[in-house]
Design a protein around this motif. Sequence first.
Motif, PDB file in Angstrom:
ATOM      1  N   ALA A  52      44.779  32.826  46.312  1.00 10.24           N
ATOM      2  CA  ALA A  52      44.417  33.354  44.990  1.00 10.24           C
ATOM      3  C   ALA A  52      43.305  32.495  44.391  1.00 10.24           C
ATOM      4  CB  ALA A  52      45.634  33.363  44.073  1.00 10.24           C
ATOM      5  N   ASP A  53      43.408  31.198  44.590  1.00 13.64           N
ATOM      6  CA  ASP A  53      42.422  30.279  44.017  1.00 13.64           C
ATOM      7  C   ASP A  53      41.040  30.480  44.645  1.00 13.64           C
ATOM      8  OD1 ASP A  53      41.624  27.925  42.476  1.00 13.64           O
ATOM      9  OD2 ASP A  53      41.450  26.970  44.444  1.00 13.64           O
ATOM     10  N   LEU A  54      41.025  30.595  45.963  1.00 18.55           N
ATOM     11  CA  LEU A  54      39.740  30.775  46.652  1.00 18.55           C
ATOM     12  C   LEU A  54      39.102  32.109  46.246  1.00 18.55           C
ATOM     13  CD1 LEU A  54      37.806  29.494  48.599  1.00 18.55           C
ATOM     14  CD2 LEU A  54      39.252  30.195  50.507  1.00 18.55           C
ATOM     15  N   GLY A 102      31.951  33.099  41.291  1.00 17.91           N
ATOM     16  CA  GLY A 102      30.692  32.491  41.742  1.00 17.91           C
ATOM     17  C   GLY A 102      30.714  30.976  41.685  1.00 17.91           C
ATOM     18  N   ARG A 103      31.909  30.375  41.825  1.00 12.90           N
ATOM     19  CA  ARG A 103      31.986  28.907  41.789  1.00 12.90           C
ATOM     20  C   ARG A 103      31.575  28.337  43.145  1.00 12.90           C
ATOM     21  NH1 ARG A 103      36.578  27.149  38.835  1.00 12.90           N
ATOM     22  NH2 ARG A 103      36.119  25.082  39.684  1.00 12.90           N
ATOM     23  N   ALA A 160      33.742  25.365  51.269  1.00 13.41           N
ATOM     24  CA  ALA A 160      34.055  26.793  51.503  1.00 13.41           C
ATOM     25  C   ALA A 160      33.428  27.666  50.425  1.00 13.41           C
ATOM     26  CB  ALA A 160      35.573  26.987  51.539  1.00 13.41           C
ATOM     27  N   SER A 161      33.633  27.311  49.153  1.00 11.23           N
ATOM     28  CA  SER A 161      33.108  28.177  48.081  1.00 11.23           C
ATOM     29  C   SER A 161      31.584  28.153  48.062  1.00 11.23           C
ATOM     30  CB  SER A 161      33.696  27.781  46.721  1.00 11.23           C
ATOM     31  OG  SER A 161      33.488  26.424  46.475  1.00 11.23           O
ATOM     32  N   THR A 162      30.991  27.026  48.413  1.00 14.52           N
ATOM     33  CA  THR A 162      29.523  26.950  48.450  1.00 14.52           C
ATOM     34  C   THR A 162      28.974  27.841  49.562  1.00 14.52           C
ATOM     35  OG1 THR A 162      29.655  24.704  47.629  1.00 14.52           O
ATOM     36  CG2 THR A 162      27.559  25.359  48.601  1.00 14.52           C
ATOM     37  N   LEU A 163      29.625  27.805  50.720  1.00 21.45           N
ATOM     38  CA  LEU A 163      29.179  28.664  51.827  1.00 21.45           C
ATOM     39  C   LEU A 163      29.266  30.131  51.425  1.00 21.45           C
ATOM     40  CD1 LEU A 163      31.015  26.927  54.817  1.00 21.45           C
ATOM     41  CD2 LEU A 163      28.559  26.892  54.334  1.00 21.45           C
ATOM     42  N   LEU A 164      30.356  30.477  50.744  1.00 22.22           N
ATOM     43  CA  LEU A 164      30.565  31.877  50.364  1.00 22.22           C
ATOM     44  C   LEU A 164      29.567  32.333  49.312  1.00 22.22           C
ATOM     45  CD1 LEU A 164      34.440  31.743  50.476  1.00 22.22           C
ATOM     46  CD2 LEU A 164      33.028  33.366  51.754  1.00 22.22           C
ATOM     47  N   VAL A 214      40.083  40.807  42.748  1.00 23.46           N
ATOM     48  CA  VAL A 214      39.978  41.670  43.934  1.00 23.46           C
ATOM     49  C   VAL A 214      38.983  42.799  43.653  1.00 23.46           C
ATOM     50  CG1 VAL A 214      41.228  43.335  45.380  1.00 23.46           C
ATOM     51  CG2 VAL A 214      42.294  41.159  44.797  1.00 23.46           C
ATOM     52  N   ALA A 215      39.097  43.397  42.452  1.00 23.21           N
ATOM     53  CA  ALA A 215      38.186  44.502  42.100  1.00 23.21           C
ATOM     54  C   ALA A 215      36.743  43.993  42.067  1.00 23.21           C
ATOM     55  CB  ALA A 215      38.581  45.093  40.752  1.00 23.21           C
ATOM     56  N   THR A 216      36.542  42.795  41.530  1.00 26.18           N
ATOM     57  CA  THR A 216      35.192  42.225  41.485  1.00 26.18           C
ATOM     58  C   THR A 216      34.667  42.001  42.903  1.00 26.18           C
ATOM     59  OG1 THR A 216      35.723  41.117  39.432  1.00 26.18           O
ATOM     60  CG2 THR A 216      33.827  40.244  40.636  1.00 26.18           C
ATOM     61  N   LEU A 217      35.513  41.438  43.762  1.00 28.24           N
ATOM     62  CA  LEU A 217      35.074  41.153  45.133  1.00 28.24           C
ATOM     63  C   LEU A 217      34.725  42.455  45.862  1.00 28.24           C
ATOM     64  CD1 LEU A 217      37.593  38.328  46.146  1.00 28.24           C
ATOM     65  CD2 LEU A 217      35.194  38.091  45.498  1.00 28.24           C
ATOM     66  N   CYS A 218      35.563  43.487  45.672  1.00 22.05           N
ATOM     67  CA  CYS A 218      35.282  44.769  46.338  1.00 22.05           C
ATOM     68  C   CYS A 218      33.971  45.337  45.815  1.00 22.05           C
ATOM     69  CB  CYS A 218      36.421  45.763  46.126  1.00 22.05           C
ATOM     70  SG  CYS A 218      37.899  45.281  47.031  1.00 22.05           S
TER      71      CYS A 218
END
Length: 397
Positions: free
Chosen positions: A91-93, A100-101, A106-110, A137-141
Amino acid sequence: MLGSKRILLIIGGGIAAYKALDLIRRLREQGATVTPVLTRAGAEFVTPLSASALAGHKVFSELFDLTDEAEMGHIELSRSADLIVVAPATADLMAKMAGGRADDLASTLLLATDTPVLVAPAMNVRMWLHAATQRNVATLCADGIMLVGPNEGDMACGEHGPGRMAEVQEIVAGVVTALADGPLSGQRILVTSGPTHEPIDPVRYIANRSSGVQGTAIARALAALGAEVVFVTGPASVPPPGGVEVVRVETAREMLAAVEAALPVAAAVFAAAVADWHVAGASDRKLKKATGGLANLEFAENPDILARVAGLKKGRPRLVVGFAAETEDVIANATAKRLRKGCDWIVANDVSPATGIMGGGENAVTLITGEGPETWPRMGKAAVAERLAERLAAALA
Ligand code: CTP
């Protein structure tokens, strides 16, 4: 099947992380190269040594590791893959991704990547169902991130419900779909699927018997031929295919908005069973028997999504395919519908109850093109989907 494909596998922190080790093996068995990235929490569950031994590749974990930077910068690392897979995605990731953190490797690569991303969420059922996670989830989709799972089942924490990470073979299937090469590679194709739910009040809705099986199979078949599929689905009774972009909607009006947001596309297949009407002024409170509420419903017409897209003056997909679910005079009705809606093809089928097609596993289709009707033998819905996908590929070639 994945020969020469490069996968960057981000392993988040969660009890499902142990499955990521098996995932590395299965992906490599298919011929892929796997570069593991462990988050700090991920490293609490699996060791860098086991991940690197299974991957046969160095494991990356620290953003400010100078040796890594000397060898390969994090920007380069994020772009050197054909696909980034996040499994398990906590959930955190996912919250970091949605926001956009970029505060660890991992978060920088993404954030830095321009390659497609497939996420396999894994978390406690309450965390998954929490409004904040669902918003993320809706934002990511909407950002085009692909999801596989989560599944429903018993969880390590003793609870039961959605939140279990998809099984390893399902994630591998999602990876294969996302990376498929074929005659539709580079083509973006929209598929609508499932029923719509039109609310009457907060607890009641009007729906239809569509299961979403045929639309789901079409999305899978198109992706298997290499298409980049945007799958706009109402509340179907089967899970969407992994490895495609999924946009979940409830009502016809939401479906129209999602379809318009997905344009431009090379082709659009409208397999959804869209409700023709919605309840005008649906109540935001539960209607009570005593007030006679249900007897006086007023209906307003829903937008015809297929007709709108088929009639676009600018940005019309090259190929617009509608469905016609009919219970009588199938070919005559569907031929008239093709002209009325302005689409290029109509996939007509007889859904009278005796056929068992609505909600069943098979379909008996007549494809109506500008050249006339072409009746296919009755076959499984997956076979119908494959045949239709091949026809689309030929038409778009
Ligand atoms: N469709 C749509 N939006 C609507 C209704 C239908 O996009 N509001 C699409 C469906 O996805 C399908 C096609 O139109 O591809 C035909 O759907 P169907 O319900 O058979 O068409 P209708 O125009 O509703 O015709 P009927 O009077 O037979 O219900």
